[in-house]
Design a protein around this motif. Structure first.
Motif: not given
Length: 460
Positions: A394-401
Motif C-alpha cells: 500500500g501507498d502511505r500517501q494514498q491511504q492518507q488521501q
C-alpha cells in the motif's frame, strides 16, 4: 684294676650323653592356635578373614645342640612359619610363629619340625597336629522387578553362601515405601527363621508408584550366632551379617491420557492457513466482523456472514496469500473501518495508520454509512464499488488521501436543518465536482428569471 675303672669312667660320660637323647626322641613340639593348645581336639572358631596366630614351641630334651631348626605346616598358607636363626641348645627351648588370614572350613594339619646335630651326624625331628575352624557367614541378596498396571512387583532372593546356619534373616527395602508386613517371605512377614548353608528363599512385595523411573534397594540382615576368637584368644561375639541389592524400573504413563483441548468458542480466534508458502491470520469477531490481518500483504475486511463469523483475506501478487476466520460477530453486521485486527494467538491488536512501509499491514477501505436525508435534499452521488483486493504494497500517501476524503465526506453529509436552497447548492457544488457546471448555470439563470418576472409585472 684302677686302669680299668678309668676306662669305664671315660666311656660312661660319652655313653650317657648319647643315651640322653640326640635322635628322634630328643626334640618335642607343642602348637597353640590363638592361645588354644588343644586345637587338635577342639579347634577354635575363627571368623573368615580374621588373623590366625600359630605358635610352635620346640624343646630340646637331648644333651647335644640342634642347628638349623625349621617348621613346615600344611595348615599355613604358603608354609610361612618363621623360626629364629639360632641353634637350639641342649635342654633348651625355641619358638617359631606363623600369622595368616583364616580360611573357611575346618583347617586341621600336622606340622613337622626338624634340626641337625652335626657332632653326631643325626637329624632330629618332631610333629604336632593343630588347626582351627573358619566360620564364614555368607549372606547374599538379589532382586528382580516386573512392572504392570502402574504397579511394581519386586522379588527378593536371599541365600546363604556360608558354612553356618543363619538365624532370623530379615528382608526389607530402604527405597520403596513399603509398609509393615508388605514383604512376604514364604508366608512370613519379611523374616526367614532359619536359612541353612546353600539354601535360598524368595520374598515378594508389590508397590503402587506414579509414572516415571524409580529404584528399589533391598536389604537383608541376619546372624549365624557363632562366637569366635581373635588373634590373642579373646572371644568375639557373632556379628550381624548384611547383604544389599538394587534395581531400577520405569512405570509407563497410562494409555489414552487427556490431551490438550482447543480454545473455547467465545475466544473467537483462529489460526491462519498456508497458501502459496506464507500464512495469514484472520480477524476476531466482537460485535461485528472486522478487517483481517494478512500474512504477507494485507487485505480488506469483508462483512461478517450470517452466524457471526467474520472473514479476513489477503492476497499477494507473487502467489502468497493468507486467510483466516474469526468467531463471535453479530449476524450480518458490516465491517467497521479501523477496527483492531487479530494476531496469532487470538489477541486483537490495532494496526497503526502510520506504520512503516516495511511492515505489511491491512489497508482498510472506508465504507461510509448511509447519510440522513431530509425533505428537499439533493441525493448525494453514489459511492463507487469497493474492490475486493488491494495491491500487495500500500501507498502511505494514498491511504492518507483516502482518510482525508472520508473525513470531508462525513462532514459534508452532516446537513443542518435550517440550511437554505442556495446553501445546499453551494455545499453540493463543493461536495461533488460533477455538479459544478449545473451550479454555475443555476447561479446565472436565477437572477435573469427574477429580472424577467419583475419586468413582466411592470408591463402588466
Amino acid at each position: 684294676m684302677s686302669g680299668g675303672l678309668l676306662v669305664v669312667l671315660l666311656v660312661l660320660p660319652g655313653a650317657a650323653a648319647w643315651a640322653g637323647g640326640s635322635g628322634d626322641g630328643a626334640l618335642r613340639m607343642t602348637v597353640t592356635v590363638d592361645g588354644r593348645s588343644d586345637s587338635a581336639e577342639r579347634p577354635p572358631a575363627v571368623r573368615v578373614g580374621a588373623q590366625v596366630v600359630k605358635r610352635y614351641l620346640l624343646e630340646n630334651l637331648g644333651e647335644a645342640q640342634v642347628y638349623g631348626v625349621r617348621v613346615v605346616d600344611p595348615g599355613v598358607p604358603g608354609g610361612a612359619v618363621r623360626c629364629p636363626r639360632q641353634r637350639l641348645a641342649a635342654l633348651g627351648e625355641l619358638e617359631c610363629v606363623a600369622r595368616f588370614r583364616a580360611l573357611p572350613g575346618v583347617r586341621l594339619a600336622t606340622a613337622r619340625a626338624r634340626g641337625d646335630v652335626p657332632s653326631l651326624d643325626v637329624l632330629s625331628s618332631a610333629t604336632a597336629r593343630s588347626g582351627y575352624v573358619g566360620v564364614a557367614g555368607g549372606l547374599t541378596l538379589t532382586e528382580r522387578v516386573s512392572v504392570g498396571g502402574g504397579r511394581a512387583a519386586v522379588t527378593y532372593t536371599v541365600a546363604n553362601r556360608g558354612n553356618q546356619v543363619l538365624h532370623a534373616v530379615r528382608v526389607e527395602d530402604t527405597a520403596l515405601p513399603l509398609g509393615p508386613g508388605a514383604v512376604d517371605c514364604g508366608g512370613r512377614a519379611g523374616t526367614v527363621p532359619l536359612l541353612p548353608p546353600g539354601a535360598s528363599v524368595r520374598c515378594t512385595a508389590t508397590v503402587l508408584r506414579p509414572p516415571g523411573t524409580h529404584r528399589s534397594t533391598g536389604l537383608a540382615t541376619g546372624s549365624d550366632r557363632v562366637p569366635t576368637l581373635d588373634a590373642g584368644g579373646a572371644p568375639v561375639p557373632a556379628p550381624t551379617l548384611t547383604a544389599r541389592s538394587s534395581a531400577a524400573f520405569t512405570i509407563p504413563a497410562p494409555p489414552g491420557g487427556a490431551g490438550v483441548g482447543g480454545g473455547s468458542g467465545g475466544s473467537g480466534a483462529s489460526g491462519g492457513s498456508v497458501r502459496g508458502g506464507v500464512a495469514g491470520v484472520g480477524g476476531v469477531g466482537g460485535g461485528s466482523g472486522v478487517a483481517g490481518v494478512p500474512g504477507t500483504s494485507g487485505g480488506a475486511g469483508v462483512a461478517g456472514a450470517a452466524g457471526g463469523a467474520g472473514t479476513g483475506a489477503g492476497a499477494a501478487g507473487a502467489g502468497t496469500a493468507g486467510a483466516g476466520t474469526g468467531a463471535g460477530g453479530a449476524p450480518g453486521a458490516p465491517a467497521v473501518p479501523g477496527a483492531p485486527a487479530a494476531v496469532p494467538g487470538g489477541v486483537p491488536q490495532a494496526v497503526p495508520p502510520n506504520a512503516p512501509p516495511s511492515v505489511p499491514r491491512a489497508a482498510p477501505t472506508p465504507v461510509p454509512p448511509t447519510p440522513a436525508r431530509t425533505a428537499g435534499s439533493v441525493p448525494a452521488a453514489p459511492s463507487q464499488g469497493v474492490p475486493e483486493t488491494v495491491p500487495g504494497i500500500g501507498d502511505r500517501q494514498q491511504q492518507q488521501q483516502q482518510q482525508q476524503q472520508q473525513q470531508q465526506r462525513q462532514r459534508a453529509e452532516a446537513v443542518p436543518d435550517d440550511e437554505g436552497f442556495l446553501g445546499r447548492l453551494r455545499r453540493r457544488a463543493r461536495e461533488a465536482h460533477e455538479f459544478g457546471v449545473v451550479a454555475m448555470l443555476l447561479l446565472l439563470l436565477i437572477p435573469a428569471a427574477v429580472a424577467a418576472a419583475l419586468l413582466g409585472s411592470r408591463v402588466k
